[in-house]
Design a protein around this motif. Structure first.
Motif, PDB file in Angstrom:
ATOM      1  N   GLN A  47       4.145   5.612  -1.614  1.00  0.00           N
ATOM      2  CA  GLN A  47       5.240   5.057  -0.819  1.00  0.00           C
ATOM      3  C   GLN A  47       4.986   5.250   0.679  1.00  0.00           C
ATOM      4  OE1 GLN A  47       5.726   7.181  -3.479  1.00  0.00           O
ATOM      5  NE2 GLN A  47       6.270   5.546  -4.915  1.00  0.00           N
ATOM      6  N   GLU A  48       4.468   6.413   1.064  1.00  0.00           N
ATOM      7  CA  GLU A  48       4.161   6.649   2.481  1.00  0.00           C
ATOM      8  C   GLU A  48       3.065   5.710   2.974  1.00  0.00           C
ATOM      9  OE1 GLU A  48       5.174  11.380   3.018  1.00  0.00           O
ATOM     10  OE2 GLU A  48       3.304  10.837   2.004  1.00  0.00           O
ATOM     11  N   TRP A  49       2.024   5.473   2.157  1.00  0.00           N
ATOM     12  CA  TRP A  49       0.967   4.527   2.545  1.00  0.00           C
ATOM     13  C   TRP A  49       1.537   3.125   2.671  1.00  0.00           C
ATOM     14  CZ3 TRP A  49      -3.001   6.123   4.947  1.00  0.00           C
ATOM     15  CH2 TRP A  49      -3.671   7.281   4.585  1.00  0.00           C
ATOM     16  N   ARG A  50       2.393   2.734   1.741  1.00  0.00           N
ATOM     17  CA  ARG A  50       2.971   1.384   1.774  1.00  0.00           C
ATOM     18  C   ARG A  50       3.804   1.154   3.028  1.00  0.00           C
ATOM     19  NH1 ARG A  50       2.342  -1.810  -2.668  1.00  0.00           N
ATOM     20  NH2 ARG A  50       1.732  -0.806  -4.607  1.00  0.00           N
ATOM     21  N   LYS A  51       4.417   2.210   3.556  1.00  0.00           N
ATOM     22  CA  LYS A  51       5.229   2.086   4.773  1.00  0.00           C
ATOM     23  C   LYS A  51       4.383   1.817   6.006  1.00  0.00           C
ATOM     24  CE  LYS A  51       9.180   4.899   3.439  1.00  0.00           C
ATOM     25  NZ  LYS A  51       9.905   6.167   3.670  1.00  0.00           N
ATOM     26  N   ILE A  52       3.164   2.352   6.055  1.00  0.00           N
ATOM     27  CA  ILE A  52       2.358   2.218   7.274  1.00  0.00           C
ATOM     28  C   ILE A  52       1.271   1.153   7.186  1.00  0.00           C
ATOM     29  CG2 ILE A  52       2.811   4.607   7.964  1.00  0.00           C
ATOM     30  CD1 ILE A  52      -0.126   5.222   7.153  1.00  0.00           C
ATOM     31  N   LEU A  53       0.998   0.645   5.981  1.00  0.00           N
ATOM     32  CA  LEU A  53      -0.048  -0.364   5.806  1.00  0.00           C
ATOM     33  C   LEU A  53       0.559  -1.708   5.428  1.00  0.00           C
ATOM     34  CD1 LEU A  53      -2.544   1.725   3.602  1.00  0.00           C
ATOM     35  CD2 LEU A  53      -2.723   1.281   6.073  1.00  0.00           C
ATOM     36  N   THR A  54      -0.113  -2.783   5.811  1.00  0.00           N
ATOM     37  CA  THR A  54       0.283  -4.106   5.343  1.00  0.00           C
ATOM     38  C   THR A  54      -0.069  -4.194   3.854  1.00  0.00           C
ATOM     39  OG1 THR A  54      -1.856  -5.163   5.748  1.00  0.00           O
ATOM     40  CG2 THR A  54      -0.281  -5.101   7.615  1.00  0.00           C
ATOM     41  N   PRO A  55       0.484  -5.152   3.129  1.00  0.00           N
ATOM     42  CA  PRO A  55       0.105  -5.296   1.719  1.00  0.00           C
ATOM     43  C   PRO A  55      -1.402  -5.483   1.521  1.00  0.00           C
ATOM     44  CG  PRO A  55       2.121  -6.506   2.132  1.00  0.00           C
ATOM     45  CD  PRO A  55       1.616  -6.028   3.469  1.00  0.00           C
ATOM     46  N   ALA A  56      -2.051  -6.255   2.381  1.00  0.00           N
ATOM     47  CA  ALA A  56      -3.506  -6.461   2.267  1.00  0.00           C
ATOM     48  C   ALA A  56      -4.266  -5.162   2.528  1.00  0.00           C
ATOM     49  CB  ALA A  56      -3.969  -7.554   3.222  1.00  0.00           C
ATOM     50  N   GLN A  57      -3.844  -4.406   3.540  1.00  0.00           N
ATOM     51  CA  GLN A  57      -4.492  -3.121   3.825  1.00  0.00           C
ATOM     52  C   GLN A  57      -4.307  -2.155   2.666  1.00  0.00           C
ATOM     53  OE1 GLN A  57      -2.410  -2.301   7.508  1.00  0.00           O
ATOM     54  NE2 GLN A  57      -4.244  -2.736   8.734  1.00  0.00           N
ATOM     55  N   GLU A  59      -3.841  -2.880  -0.513  1.00  0.00           N
ATOM     56  CA  GLU A  59      -4.665  -3.341  -1.636  1.00  0.00           C
ATOM     57  C   GLU A  59      -6.121  -2.884  -1.480  1.00  0.00           C
ATOM     58  OE1 GLU A  59      -6.317  -5.286  -4.925  1.00  0.00           O
ATOM     59  OE2 GLU A  59      -4.234  -4.781  -4.532  1.00  0.00           O
ATOM     60  N   VAL A  60      -6.669  -2.997  -0.282  1.00  0.00           N
ATOM     61  CA  VAL A  60      -8.068  -2.616  -0.065  1.00  0.00           C
ATOM     62  C   VAL A  60      -8.219  -1.105   0.073  1.00  0.00           C
ATOM     63  CG1 VAL A  60     -10.021  -2.775   1.532  1.00  0.00           C
ATOM     64  CG2 VAL A  60      -8.754  -4.839   0.899  1.00  0.00           C
ATOM     65  N   LEU A  61      -7.495  -0.505   1.006  1.00  0.00           N
ATOM     66  CA  LEU A  61      -7.673   0.921   1.293  1.00  0.00           C
ATOM     67  C   LEU A  61      -7.250   1.842   0.154  1.00  0.00           C
ATOM     68  CD1 LEU A  61      -6.459   0.983   4.995  1.00  0.00           C
ATOM     69  CD2 LEU A  61      -8.738   1.645   4.207  1.00  0.00           C
ATOM     70  N   ARG A  62      -6.148   1.548  -0.509  1.00  0.00           N
ATOM     71  CA  ARG A  62      -5.606   2.468  -1.504  1.00  0.00           C
ATOM     72  C   ARG A  62      -5.887   2.054  -2.952  1.00  0.00           C
ATOM     73  NH1 ARG A  62      -6.244   6.114   1.536  1.00  0.00           N
ATOM     74  NH2 ARG A  62      -5.679   7.344  -0.279  1.00  0.00           N
ATOM     75  N   GLN A  63      -6.162   0.736  -3.191  1.00  0.00           N
ATOM     76  CA  GLN A  63      -6.393   0.280  -4.552  1.00  0.00           C
ATOM     77  C   GLN A  63      -7.791  -0.297  -4.744  1.00  0.00           C
ATOM     78  OE1 GLN A  63      -2.849  -2.232  -5.106  1.00  0.00           O
ATOM     79  NE2 GLN A  63      -2.090  -0.611  -6.440  1.00  0.00           N
ATOM     80  N   HIS A  64      -8.656  -0.089  -3.777  1.00  0.00           N
ATOM     81  CA  HIS A  64     -10.066  -0.460  -3.878  1.00  0.00           C
ATOM     82  C   HIS A  64     -10.289  -1.959  -4.050  1.00  0.00           C
ATOM     83  CE1 HIS A  64     -11.181   3.827  -4.283  1.00  0.00           C
ATOM     84  NE2 HIS A  64      -9.945   3.872  -4.694  1.00  0.00           N
ATOM     85  N   GLY A  65      -9.437  -2.735  -3.414  1.00  0.00           N
ATOM     86  CA  GLY A  65      -9.579  -4.189  -3.471  1.00  0.00           C
ATOM     87  C   GLY A  65     -10.689  -4.670  -2.556  1.00  0.00           C
TER      88      GLY A  65
END
Length: 167
Positions: A47-57, A59-65
């Motif tokens: 949730q903290e990452w989702r607050k500071i990152l865009t959905p695209a960021q 997806e790539v940074l946290r979910q290895h997209g």
């Protein structure tokens, strides 16, 4: 009949490997594997990452997209400066090591010393070296051994995972 079966199975396997970067990452079993297995200087909840990152960021940074090739303006960025992690602002690459690999992703032949970490990525029967930010664990891309001198490495990065800071 056996020959047809093996030919079909071979084509299906090759197709799966080729398509692996286009399938949802949860199917690949790659969701936040680095963050689950390591401690980093910067640790946040989903949730903290989702607050500071865009959905695209996210997806790539946290979910290895992987972003679509040619979609990042950073691939065409040729100014003097530093490319930093979009998640934690750690400087990762300098513009002096950036080059045009023709792949559609920002590419570098060397990171800033101590800025990145690597892990082995064995998704879909392929072995690649995954690159992540050493401070927050964010997925950046992969490194390959087909780059220019002096290192012979190609750090093929997702532009959405970084930001450019002009010098």
């Amino acid at each position: 009949m056996k020959k047809r079966y093996f030919l079909s199975a071979g084509i299906a396997t090759i197709g799966s490997i080729w398509l692996s970067d286009y399938l949802p990452n949860k199917v690949q079993g790659k969701t936040t594997k680095i963050a689950e297995n390591h401690q980093f200087e910067i640790m946040k909840t989903e949730q903290e990452w989702r607050k500071i990152l865009t959905p695209a960021q996210f997806e790539v940074l946290r979910q290895h997209g992987t972003e679509r090739a040619g979609s990042s303006p950073l691939d065409l960025e040729h100014g003097n400066g530093t490319f930093a992690c979009a998640g934690c602002n750690l400087p990762l690459f300098t513009s002096t090591t950036k080059y045009n690999s023709g792949t559609g992703w920002p590419s570098f032949y060397a990171p800033i010393e101590g800025a990145i970490g690597t892990t082995i990525d064995r998704a879909f029967a392929m072995t690649r070296t995954e690159v992540h930010c050493r401070r927050c664990g964010g997925h950046l891309g992969h490194v390959f051994a087909d780059g220019p001198k002096p290192t012979g490495k190609r750090y093929c990065m997702n532009g959405v995972a970084m930001k450019f800071i002009a010098a």
